[in-house]
Scaffold this motif. Sequence first.
Motif, mmCIF file in Angstrom:
data_model
loop_
_atom_site.group_PDB
_atom_site.id
_atom_site.type_symbol
_atom_site.label_atom_id
_atom_site.label_comp_id
_atom_site.label_asym_id
_atom_site.label_seq_id
_atom_site.Cartn_x
_atom_site.Cartn_y
_atom_site.Cartn_z
ATOM 1 N N GLU A 1 0.847 -1.198 0.000
ATOM 2 C CA GLU A 1 0.000 0.000 0.000
ATOM 3 C C GLU A 1 0.879 1.243 0.000
ATOM 4 O OE1 GLU A 1 -2.562 -0.072 3.295
ATOM 5 O OE2 GLU A 1 -3.650 -1.899 2.646
ATOM 6 N N PRO A 2 0.466 2.073 -0.856
ATOM 7 C CA PRO A 2 1.304 3.305 -0.890
ATOM 8 C C PRO A 2 1.251 4.032 0.444
ATOM 9 C CG PRO A 2 -0.745 3.674 -2.074
ATOM 10 C CD PRO A 2 -0.719 2.190 -1.728
ATOM 11 N N GLU A 3 2.401 4.376 0.776
ATOM 12 C CA GLU A 3 2.473 5.128 2.032
ATOM 13 C C GLU A 3 1.685 6.433 1.898
ATOM 14 O OE1 GLU A 3 6.480 5.840 2.994
ATOM 15 O OE2 GLU A 3 6.976 3.692 3.275
ATOM 16 N N PRO A 4 0.924 6.630 2.894
ATOM 17 C CA PRO A 4 0.160 7.887 2.797
ATOM 18 C C PRO A 4 1.107 9.092 2.750
ATOM 19 C CG PRO A 4 0.060 7.043 5.027
ATOM 20 C CD PRO A 4 0.739 5.969 4.195
ATOM 21 N N GLU A 5 0.724 9.910 1.879
ATOM 22 C CA GLU A 5 1.535 11.113 1.761
ATOM 23 C C GLU A 5 1.512 11.856 3.096
ATOM 24 O OE1 GLU A 5 0.104 13.477 -1.401
ATOM 25 O OE2 GLU A 5 0.586 11.991 -2.958
ATOM 26 N N PRO A 6 2.667 12.218 3.466
ATOM 27 C CA PRO A 6 2.692 12.930 4.758
ATOM 28 C C PRO A 6 1.921 14.231 4.649
ATOM 29 C CG PRO A 6 4.804 13.156 3.664
ATOM 30 C CD PRO A 6 4.004 12.165 2.844
ATOM 31 N N GLU A 7 1.198 14.389 5.661
ATOM 32 C CA GLU A 7 0.445 15.644 5.679
ATOM 33 C C GLU A 7 1.413 16.837 5.688
ATOM 34 O OE1 GLU A 7 -2.092 15.716 8.994
ATOM 35 O OE2 GLU A 7 -3.345 14.032 8.297
#
Length: 304
Positions: A59-65
Amino acid sequence: MLVKAKVRKIKAQAEQQQPPRRLEPIDPVPAVVDDEDIVEEDDPEPEPEPEPEPEPEPEPEPEPEPEPKPEPEPEPEPEPEPEPEPEPEPEPEPEPEPEPEPEPDPEPDPRAAEAARAQSRALNHLAVRGHPLPDYNDAFFPARQLFDGWPKYESETGLFLFRHIPSESWMLGNSFSPEEEGLEGPAAAFAPEGPVPTGRQLWTRRGASTAIAVSVRTEPPPPPEPKYVPEYDIPVRSGCCGGRQPAGPIRPKKFLTVECPAGAAPGQQIAVDYAEGKPPALVIIPHGVSPGESFQVPAPKEES
């Protein structure tokens, strides 16, 4: 892709869980079968091995906020400008000093006028010599009347020698103007001490210095010589009793008026044209005549 792989996996699991079917016995039926109809069954194809389950894609790492931008620091409130200092009240201008009143002209020394009066009482007349204008080379007699305590002198031809009060000078002139400002006159001599300067002195005339001699005379002057003695051409003839009588009417001698040219001086001989067609006459400039002034000379005799 991930969804399709999951579907396949679920189908494979479902097939493995189903029980095997029971084959019911069938009565044999004789049948004639042609050899042609016999079809050799091929070996059953092996079931395809299930495809290995693809590894799930990470799963793509969630883009850092994004980090919240720091709130800008509030600008410091400008310091209030200091209230301007009240301008000092201008000092009152000093009142102008009153202009000093002009000093009154010093009163003339009465001793100077007294010395001039004493001089006029001790003489008969003043003899003037050396003036560029011959009319002023004359005798000046003290007048009976005084002006402001000063004596004045007058010639028989109506010329004056008087005290000019504003300049403290003695002046020669054709009019009596003792108080006229800026007066220069035909000649003036500064004499603050009072009496008329005698002897040969420098007098001012037209901005230049002129040597004029003034002498004190205690005796009356000799009778004036005529400026010229008319000469007459009087041809005579012998008469009776040894007498001599005029041969004709008396003809007065003619005179020429000559203007002294520029650059000429008394005693110098100049040529004068007096008639057309005749040679110029040689004339000697008399003493006391300046350039620009006129004088008279006897005209040459006309040939009869």
